[in-house]
Design an enzyme around this catalytic site. Sequence first.
Site, short mmCIF file in Angstrom:
data_model
loop_
_atom_site.label_atom_id
_atom_site.label_comp_id
_atom_site.label_asym_id
_atom_site.label_seq_id
_atom_site.Cartn_x
_atom_site.Cartn_y
_atom_site.Cartn_z
N CYS A 191 -9.42 -3.56 -10.56
CA CYS A 191 -8.86 -2.41 -9.86
C CYS A 191 -7.54 -2.75 -9.19
CB CYS A 191 -9.86 -1.85 -8.85
SG CYS A 191 -10.36 -3.06 -7.63
N GLU A 212 -11.04 -11.16 -5.20
CA GLU A 212 -9.66 -11.16 -4.73
C GLU A 212 -9.25 -12.53 -4.22
OE1 GLU A 212 -8.95 -7.22 -2.39
OE2 GLU A 212 -11.00 -7.82 -2.03
N HIS A 265 0.80 -1.23 0.00
CA HIS A 265 0.00 0.00 0.00
C HIS A 265 0.83 1.27 0.00
CE1 HIS A 265 -3.29 -2.81 0.63
NE2 HIS A 265 -3.92 -1.92 -0.11
N ASP A 277 -4.49 -8.80 -4.45
CA ASP A 277 -4.69 -9.91 -3.52
C ASP A 277 -4.91 -11.23 -4.26
OD1 ASP A 277 -4.38 -8.90 -0.90
OD2 ASP A 277 -6.23 -7.78 -1.14
#
Length: 575
Positions: free
Chosen positions: A502, A431, A189, A455
Amino acid sequence: MSFLKGIAASSGIAMAKAYRLVEPDLSFEKKAIEDTAWEVERFQTALSTSKAELDAIREKANVELGADKAAIFEAHLLVLSDPELISPIEDKIKTEKVNAEHALKEVADMFISLFEQMDNDYMKERAADIRDVTKRVLSHLLGIQLVNPSMISEETIIVAEDLTPSDTAQLNRQFVKGFTTNIGGRTSHSAIMARSMEIPAVVGTKTATVDIQHGDFIIVDGLKGEVHVNPTLEIIARYEEEQICYEEQKAEWAKLVNEKTVSADGHHVELAANIGTPNDLEGVINNGGEGIGLYRTEFLYMGRNELPSEEEQFESYKAVLEGMNGKPVVVRTLDIGGDKELPYLNLPKEMNPFLGFRAIRLCLEEQDLFRTQLRALLRASSYGNLKIMFPMIANLDEFRAAKAILEEEKQKLVSEGVNISDNIELGIMVEIPSTAIMADQFAKEVDFFSIGTNDLIQYTMAADRMNERVSYLYQPYSPAILRLVKMVIDAAHKEGKWAGMCGEMAGDETAIPLLLGLGLDEFSMSATSILKARSQILRLSKMEMEELAEKALQMSTTDEVIEAVKALSEKVVSM
Ligand code: PEP
Ligand code: MG
């Protein structure tokens, strides 16, 4: 002069002095003290220096980061003036004749464990405050400088072991020109945040904090994934030229800002942006985003001491919906866990946080928190084109349970007379491999899918997305991943639904031809990748990409897939 290789996490070139954001070693020995009066005085001096320092930090935080963030330091100042903490430390120095460091640590540890055991969130937060303050006073007793990124006031490049998303959120864009870390991958992140803040970053260098000293002049090459430490004048000159070329290239892409994204043979796809806060909207508009494909709402919950209220959330969602002026906005409900922690929830530490109690799992259990967010979203829905999406869905039961809660909140609001859009699409992130495999069943009940490859890849390959040592397994172009992506897209289309992506793969130059060929409808990426992706798609033929994807699905290794895409790109460029 030295050179480090890492993972190119956010493009661009940064040159500035290094700022090492490294936890200092605050270890010490217990010592017997003769002159206890002098030792108490030494403690008092450390206390007042700490107070003065905190005062300055609080002032700066108030101006630059807002009263919210400044309140944290206010609480720290209160702790430092609390006689219930300070007197026992001084008593201990006098009666036990021990050094101030030892007395401070013993007393503070006693209060910390007392507060942590209490079944009261407020008291648990006080434990965290005492821990922080103890560190500060200890550093002054030991004569060691603590690092504090919010006090940076000149152009710097941050060098750290890792940066948490909340560290990254506190970096001042005006001064922080780039960063480099020892650990992390393209989809950690901190890397994602760097891209949305448009600051160049190289992660996963393994040894940046060892090889780079505070104040070294460094170049972070976020295009190639390289870091140059104290480079020669020749290297600096070369990078100055590269910086100019990169800016020229960006100016070319900028011409596409108002264009639609249509392949060479006329197939339209949507290029949307991933955002973390309403502040990112400007970047989306400037980069020609056709919508928001992922609003990571968890950033609203981070870098603070308590949950955001319904009103505060409503204002943020409304700002994004209004800012996008009727274009689609996919808001993901809270996805906390993994590398995104919320210390104030006081969740127990887990052995495998990426596989643990997180995201929708937590929301289904902590329903107050979930319902507050859903109410804020529903209330905001009348201000634009809202789509809601649930993260980390592993089976249909979870989706149905989350949907039922949403419906309940909707009914309550309707009966309160609140205006709610009657056209809110409801989707899920794909995910988890089980969900990709069951996509045909999900497609009957959801309005859309958004494939979260960050993920999905880690769970499919059993390779931690943060761990550079297993990054060789973490491959978006693996035929295994492509097959899962195909299953999801095909399942959506069979039911007349749309499929987006995404995860970072959606903005990846090598993946884009494959995804176009597989029939992806919406590509959501960091805003800064949109124009480059658009310029690429304009030159590709959907029909040719279908053939490429068909072949790639039958290949046996990732390298074969990469070779096939490369061969085709060379053909496209030479055309
Ligand atoms: C993903 O997993 O692909 C995703 C977009 O979510 P996040 O990166 O926030 O986990
Ligand atoms: Mg995810």
